[in-house]
Design an enzyme around this catalytic site. Structure first.
Site, mmCIF file in Angstrom:
data_model
loop_
_atom_site.group_PDB
_atom_site.id
_atom_site.type_symbol
_atom_site.label_atom_id
_atom_site.label_comp_id
_atom_site.label_asym_id
_atom_site.label_seq_id
_atom_site.Cartn_x
_atom_site.Cartn_y
_atom_site.Cartn_z
ATOM 1 C CG ASP A 35 -1.691 1.260 1.396
ATOM 2 O OD1 ASP A 35 -2.030 1.622 2.549
ATOM 3 O OD2 ASP A 35 -1.964 1.923 0.368
ATOM 4 C CB SER A 199 -2.865 14.621 -13.121
ATOM 5 O OG SER A 199 -3.353 14.504 -14.443
HETATM 6 C C1 LIG Z 1 -10.708 6.474 0.041
HETATM 7 S S1 LIG Z 1 -9.454 5.376 0.429
HETATM 8 C C2 LIG Z 1 -10.273 3.825 0.423
HETATM 9 C C3 LIG Z 1 -9.267 2.714 0.378
HETATM 10 N N1 LIG Z 1 -9.872 1.384 0.421
HETATM 11 C C4 LIG Z 1 -10.167 0.766 -0.703
HETATM 12 O O1 LIG Z 1 -9.964 1.213 -1.812
HETATM 13 C C5 LIG Z 1 -10.720 -0.651 -0.515
HETATM 14 C C6 LIG Z 1 -9.592 -1.633 -0.762
HETATM 15 C C7 LIG Z 1 -10.089 -3.030 -0.514
HETATM 16 C C8 LIG Z 1 -10.731 -3.730 -1.521
HETATM 17 C C9 LIG Z 1 -11.162 -5.036 -1.270
HETATM 18 C C10 LIG Z 1 -10.946 -5.618 -0.036
HETATM 19 C C11 LIG Z 1 -10.298 -4.883 0.960
HETATM 20 C C12 LIG Z 1 -9.877 -3.588 0.726
HETATM 21 O O2 LIG Z 1 -11.746 -0.887 -1.494
HETATM 22 C C13 LIG Z 1 -12.839 -0.067 -1.441
HETATM 23 O O3 LIG Z 1 -13.002 0.763 -0.579
HETATM 24 N N2 LIG Z 1 -13.693 -0.233 -2.461
HETATM 25 C C14 LIG Z 1 -13.449 -1.247 -3.459
HETATM 26 C C15 LIG Z 1 -14.695 -1.902 -3.946
HETATM 27 C C16 LIG Z 1 -15.749 -0.899 -4.316
HETATM 28 N N3 LIG Z 1 -16.945 -1.578 -4.770
HETATM 29 C C17 LIG Z 1 -16.063 -0.011 -3.128
HETATM 30 C C18 LIG Z 1 -14.836 0.676 -2.653
HETATM 31 C C19 LIG Z 1 -8.306 2.768 1.540
HETATM 32 O O4 LIG Z 1 -8.673 3.051 2.659
HETATM 33 N N4 LIG Z 1 -7.049 2.427 1.185
HETATM 34 C C20 LIG Z 1 -5.997 2.396 2.196
HETATM 35 C C21 LIG Z 1 -5.272 1.056 2.147
HETATM 36 C C22 LIG Z 1 -6.283 -0.084 2.199
HETATM 37 C C23 LIG Z 1 -6.969 -0.173 3.566
HETATM 38 C C24 LIG Z 1 -7.897 -1.368 3.631
HETATM 39 C C25 LIG Z 1 -7.162 -2.660 3.326
HETATM 40 C C26 LIG Z 1 -6.454 -2.592 1.999
HETATM 41 C C27 LIG Z 1 -5.541 -1.387 1.920
HETATM 42 C C28 LIG Z 1 -5.060 3.588 1.963
HETATM 43 O O5 LIG Z 1 -4.273 3.405 0.799
HETATM 44 C C29 LIG Z 1 -5.907 4.815 1.766
HETATM 45 N N5 LIG Z 1 -5.293 5.996 2.380
HETATM 46 C C30 LIG Z 1 -4.583 6.845 1.572
HETATM 47 C C31 LIG Z 1 -4.056 7.999 2.112
HETATM 48 C C32 LIG Z 1 -4.270 8.284 3.472
HETATM 49 C C33 LIG Z 1 -4.941 7.403 4.267
HETATM 50 C C34 LIG Z 1 -5.478 6.214 3.723
HETATM 51 O O6 LIG Z 1 -6.098 5.384 4.401
#
Ligand SMILES: CSC[C@H](NC(=O)[C@H](Cc1ccccc1)OC(=O)N1CCC(N)CC1)C(=O)N[C@@H](CC1CCCCC1)[C@@H](O)Cn1ccccc1=O
Length: 333
Positions: A35, A199
């Site tokens: 990540d 961008s």
């Molecule tokens: C608006 S940041 C939302 C983002 N989490 C997602 O993108 C998850 C990823 C996912 C997909 C499937 C299963 C499990 C997890 O997926 C969805 O949220 N989805 C996908 C599926 C969609 N239908 C709905 C929306 C997110 O917190 N990323 C953080 C890392 C993630 C955390 C959860 C586990 C995986 C890694 C991170 O880099 C985001 N960050 C970036 C900068 C500052 C703080 C912060 O925290």
């Protein structure tokens, strides 16, 4: 030194990507989500209550002859999607793609939130943002990349994510066979601890390029491409029967629609990364026969996020300072 590890989508919507990581002596195997949006390396562990586990591999420090608890140290993190975890800290040997970090901070989870429990494919995270946002307290720790950086031939790592196919994270070198054309570099603002960049604008299909500074982060840990409302509206207004469906969580499109490509500008030489329309459809939205769009509004997040939907279309160089200041390199592939 150099490292190279294969990374694989965890499901048919490419919602996240895992890669194999070994921790401890003898090696304990894990599948971790790399990540670039966070800076903690954490794993499910023997401290994680059994009712919060769901088949994940667990780190057992007492079974590793090289594990040492960092006494008095703890960690606690929460992510943009509301998930969270916390626990204690060990130092141990971590090996990724043939590259070994001795004395790497390994954050053992003593609790994880429900979405981690239910995602059985993922045993934890490898944070690859800047160490300035590592959550270990009272003594902040370094990321795997920062720990091994002095041994790397070049202080870079690259991400080559693919749609429904294995991709690659490389450490310490740039694989010239992995991309086409040249790499366009753009400066990174790491003041918030992220791989932040601006961008130069966007283009829907073959329409005119719209010059618009779009500041955001390159984030392998986020599934979607999250951009300002004017960009999102420009894209979906070109798609018949697209709708902003709050019950689905954003814009949906008819599943049988062929979607326009989406391009975004990088660097000041007119370079663009083009996401093919086929990759802008994330599959069934869960409501009706509509499909969830890969481009959604960054809305109230406070930053734009170039997540996997965008990164999948590019070969991305995370350069922490081979030319002095950190920069991001973008190439088509
Ligand atoms: C608006 S940041 C939302 C983002 N989490 C997602 O993108 C998850 C990823 C996912 C997909 C499937 C299963 C499990 C997890 O997926 C969805 O949220 N989805 C996908 C599926 C969609 N239908 C709905 C929306 C997110 O917190 N990323 C953080 C890392 C993630 C955390 C959860 C586990 C995986 C890694 C991170 O880099 C985001 N960050 C970036 C900068 C500052 C703080 C912060 O925290």
């Amino acid at each position: 030194a150099k490292g190279s590890v294969v990374t694989t989508p965890i499901n048919s919507e490419d919602e996240a990507y895992d890669a194999p990581v070994s921790i401890g002596t003898p090696a304990q195997p894990f599948n971790l989500d790399f990540d670039t949006g966070s800076s903690d390396l954490w794993v499910f562990s023997s401290l994680t209550p059994s009712n919060e586990r769901n088949g994940q591999n667990i780190y057992t420090a007492s079974r590793s002859s090289t594990a040492k608890q960092l006494s008095g140290e703890s960690w606690k993190i929460s992510y943009g999607d509301g998930s969270s975890s916390s626990g204690l800290v060990y130092s141990d040997v971590v090996t990724i793609g043939g590259l070994t970090a001795a004395g790497q901070a390994v954050e053992a989870a003593s609790r994880v939130s429900q979405s981690f429990t239910s995602e059985s494919a993922t045993d934890g995270l490898v944070g690859l943002a800047f160490s300035s946002i590592n959550t270990v307290s009272p003594d902040q720790q370094t990321t795997f990349f920062d720990t091994v950086k002095p041994s790397l031939a070049s202080p870079v790592f690259t991400a080559d994510l693919k749609h429904q196919a294995p991709g690659t994270y490389n450490f310490g070198f740039i694989d010239k066979s992995a991309f086409t054309g040249s790499i366009t570099y753009t400066p990174v603002d790491n003041s918030q601890g992220f791989w932040g960049f601006t961008s130069t604008g966007f283009q829907v299909g073959n329409n005119d390029f719209q010059q618009e500074s779009i500041t955001g982060i390159a984030d392998t840990g986020t599934t979607l491409l999250l951009l300002p409302d004017d960009v999102v509206n420009a894209y979906y207004s070109s798609v018949n029967n697209a709708q902003n469906d709050q019950s689905a969580g954003g814009f949906t499109v008819p599943c049988d629609t062929s979607l326009p490509d989406f391009s975004f500008g990088v660097g000041n030489n007119g370079a663009m990364i083009t996401i093919p329309g086929s990759l802008m459809n994330l599959g069934p939205s869960g409501s009706g026969n509509s499909c969830f769009g890969g481009l959604q509004s960054s809305g109230t997040i406070g930053t734009n996020i170039f997540g996997d939907v965008a990164l999948k279309a590019a070969f991305v160089v995370f350069d922490s300072g081979s030319q002095g200041q950190p920069q991001l390199g973008w190439a088509s592939k």
